[in-house]
Design an enzyme around this catalytic site. Sequence first.
Site, PDB file in Angstrom:
ATOM      1  N   CYS A  20       0.887  -1.044   0.154  1.00  0.00           N
ATOM      2  CA  CYS A  20       0.151   0.056   0.075  1.00  0.00           C
ATOM      3  C   CYS A  20       0.893   1.167   0.011  1.00  0.00           C
ATOM      4  O   CYS A  20       0.226   2.281  -0.116  1.00  0.00           O
ATOM      5  CB  CYS A  20      -0.945  -0.039   1.311  1.00  0.00           C
ATOM      6  SG  CYS A  20      -2.417  -1.088   1.002  1.00  0.00           S
ATOM      7  N   TYR A  76      -3.346   4.361   5.883  1.00  0.00           N
ATOM      8  CA  TYR A  76      -2.816   3.040   5.926  1.00  0.00           C
ATOM      9  C   TYR A  76      -1.449   3.105   5.549  1.00  0.00           C
ATOM     10  O   TYR A  76      -0.031   2.843   5.899  1.00  0.00           O
ATOM     11  CB  TYR A  76      -3.398   1.676   5.729  1.00  0.00           C
ATOM     12  CG  TYR A  76      -2.717   0.444   5.922  1.00  0.00           C
ATOM     13  CD1 TYR A  76      -2.591  -0.075   7.000  1.00  0.00           C
ATOM     14  CD2 TYR A  76      -2.358  -0.254   4.796  1.00  0.00           C
ATOM     15  CE1 TYR A  76      -1.891  -1.301   7.266  1.00  0.00           C
ATOM     16  CE2 TYR A  76      -1.621  -1.513   4.859  1.00  0.00           C
ATOM     17  CZ  TYR A  76      -1.388  -1.741   6.348  1.00  0.00           C
ATOM     18  OH  TYR A  76      -0.776  -3.155   6.392  1.00  0.00           O
ATOM     19  N   LYS A  90       2.566   3.478   6.680  1.00  0.00           N
ATOM     20  CA  LYS A  90       3.885   2.338   6.447  1.00  0.00           C
ATOM     21  C   LYS A  90       4.985   2.974   5.704  1.00  0.00           C
ATOM     22  O   LYS A  90       6.023   2.652   6.233  1.00  0.00           O
ATOM     23  CB  LYS A  90       3.160   1.148   5.519  1.00  0.00           C
ATOM     24  CG  LYS A  90       2.194   0.241   6.118  1.00  0.00           C
ATOM     25  CD  LYS A  90       2.481  -0.479   7.111  1.00  0.00           C
ATOM     26  CE  LYS A  90       1.887  -1.603   7.764  1.00  0.00           C
ATOM     27  NZ  LYS A  90       2.451  -2.240   8.816  1.00  0.00           N
ATOM     28  N   GLU A 143     -11.175  -8.955   7.459  1.00  0.00           N
ATOM     29  CA  GLU A 143     -10.534  -9.964   6.312  1.00  0.00           C
ATOM     30  C   GLU A 143     -10.337  -9.544   5.047  1.00  0.00           C
ATOM     31  O   GLU A 143     -11.056  -8.359   4.586  1.00  0.00           O
ATOM     32  CB  GLU A 143     -11.757 -11.025   6.150  1.00  0.00           C
ATOM     33  CG  GLU A 143     -12.923 -10.654   5.587  1.00  0.00           C
ATOM     34  CD  GLU A 143     -14.005 -10.105   6.609  1.00  0.00           C
ATOM     35  OE1 GLU A 143     -15.391 -10.124   5.778  1.00  0.00           O
ATOM     36  OE2 GLU A 143     -13.685  -9.645   7.466  1.00  0.00           O
ATOM     37  N   LYS A 144      -9.350  -9.869   4.653  1.00  0.00           N
ATOM     38  CA  LYS A 144      -8.965  -9.696   3.066  1.00  0.00           C
ATOM     39  C   LYS A 144      -9.612 -10.619   2.114  1.00  0.00           C
ATOM     40  O   LYS A 144     -10.292 -11.465   2.500  1.00  0.00           O
ATOM     41  CB  LYS A 144      -7.528  -9.710   3.022  1.00  0.00           C
ATOM     42  CG  LYS A 144      -6.667  -8.810   3.848  1.00  0.00           C
ATOM     43  CD  LYS A 144      -5.106  -8.693   3.486  1.00  0.00           C
ATOM     44  CE  LYS A 144      -4.542  -7.579   4.278  1.00  0.00           C
ATOM     45  NZ  LYS A 144      -3.050  -7.288   3.966  1.00  0.00           N
ATOM     46  N   ALA A 145      -9.475 -10.142   0.789  1.00  0.00           N
ATOM     47  CA  ALA A 145      -9.946 -10.862  -0.449  1.00  0.00           C
ATOM     48  C   ALA A 145     -10.289 -12.312  -0.389  1.00  0.00           C
ATOM     49  O   ALA A 145     -11.193 -13.038  -0.275  1.00  0.00           O
ATOM     50  CB  ALA A 145      -9.716  -9.985  -1.644  1.00  0.00           C
ATOM     51  N   LYS A 205     -17.898 -16.094   1.771  1.00  0.00           N
ATOM     52  CA  LYS A 205     -18.901 -15.830   1.018  1.00  0.00           C
ATOM     53  C   LYS A 205     -19.628 -16.982   0.226  1.00  0.00           C
ATOM     54  O   LYS A 205     -20.968 -17.221   0.241  1.00  0.00           O
ATOM     55  CB  LYS A 205     -18.586 -14.660   0.024  1.00  0.00           C
ATOM     56  CG  LYS A 205     -18.604 -13.451   0.802  1.00  0.00           C
ATOM     57  CD  LYS A 205     -18.420 -11.947  -0.280  1.00  0.00           C
ATOM     58  CE  LYS A 205     -18.203 -10.759   0.420  1.00  0.00           C
ATOM     59  NZ  LYS A 205     -18.284  -9.790  -0.447  1.00  0.00           N
ATOM     60  N   THR A 226      -6.910  -6.394 -10.202  1.00  0.00           N
ATOM     61  CA  THR A 226      -6.118  -7.469 -10.260  1.00  0.00           C
ATOM     62  C   THR A 226      -5.402  -7.357  -9.091  1.00  0.00           C
ATOM     63  O   THR A 226      -4.941  -6.262  -8.401  1.00  0.00           O
ATOM     64  CB  THR A 226      -5.341  -7.708 -11.466  1.00  0.00           C
ATOM     65  OG1 THR A 226      -4.659  -6.118 -11.594  1.00  0.00           O
ATOM     66  CG2 THR A 226      -6.184  -7.950 -12.645  1.00  0.00           C
TER      67      THR A 226
END
Length: 342
Positions: free
Chosen positions: A122, A151, A155, A193-195, A202, A223
């Site tokens: 990020c 975020y 970092k 949670e991440k993807a 789900k 992507t």
Amino acid sequence: MRTNNQILVTGAGGFIGGHLVAEFRRQGYKNVRAVDIKPLDEWYQRFNDVENLVLDLNEKPDCEIAAKGAHEIYNLAANMGGMGFIEHNKALCMLSVLINTHMLQAALHNGCQKFFYSSSACVYNADKQTTFEAPSLREEDAYPAQPEDGYGWEKLFSERMCRHFREDFGLYTRVARFHNVYGPWGTWFGGREKAPAAMCRKVIEAKMSGKDEIEIWGSGVQTRSFMYADDCIKGIQLIMDSDILEPINLGSTEAVSINQLVDMVEDIAGIKLKRKYDLSAPKGVNGRNSENTLIKKYLNWEPDTALRAGMEKTYAWIYDQYQARERGEAGVVRESFAVGKV
């Protein structure tokens, strides 16, 4: 022997930190201190032969307690989550600068020999991530600076702090930029949670409920690359023990679209779902991928776990956790032996 050194892992009650503590145990380290702000019963992995401390590392005195006697510090503690969390909690994410600043000061004060900081992809300039073709981001692409708001700025600033503590005070620091780490023993529901974990949950929910629809944030053509937790842990240790002074990518080069990720999870689950796209939901940059020339040059290695193989293990773990929750069981902690002391 090095395995007798005092090792400190912050954020140890979380996903990557828990895996790192587990790996140090597997390698025979005798003096591991695990620190997290969460109550012990909320840690994802917890071990009875580890010194488990509940501390708030936003506070400098707690950082001094954590760092006391530590030969090596692995600072993984931060306020973070998936895109939904970091998009709506920018100030909270930026406050993590307190953790790294105080931990660097505590490391210096306590004579720490090595300090590792977990940064993120990020930090990269958003202008270089506008296409959907998953541009491979080189380490130099962090500048001129235009990171993820909140975020990403924290970092990037903390990366600079590590650099200047090395240059000004002689503290041994190493920094890795993580690219979307996934795997078992991490957040899979609740908003952080991440993807990969979100898609597994789900699909499982749709399968168990009999509904044939899944909601996807964004258009689904954005992507990403995703790195399996085992590769991340190996990379952390290799980078810590390397001569790499500047922040370096730690990520997979196997880029997929979110639609392709859903295809994969559906195939693992043996189901096909209708897709509903929420174009107003947080979706992050259009494309991002790790460029691994430098890590291969320095280490003759790069993360190489195939996404399908990692997702099969991740899906199986989340499926078990989902079933446990449905039965009213906790079903999260690997070992429920708590040794808490301050």
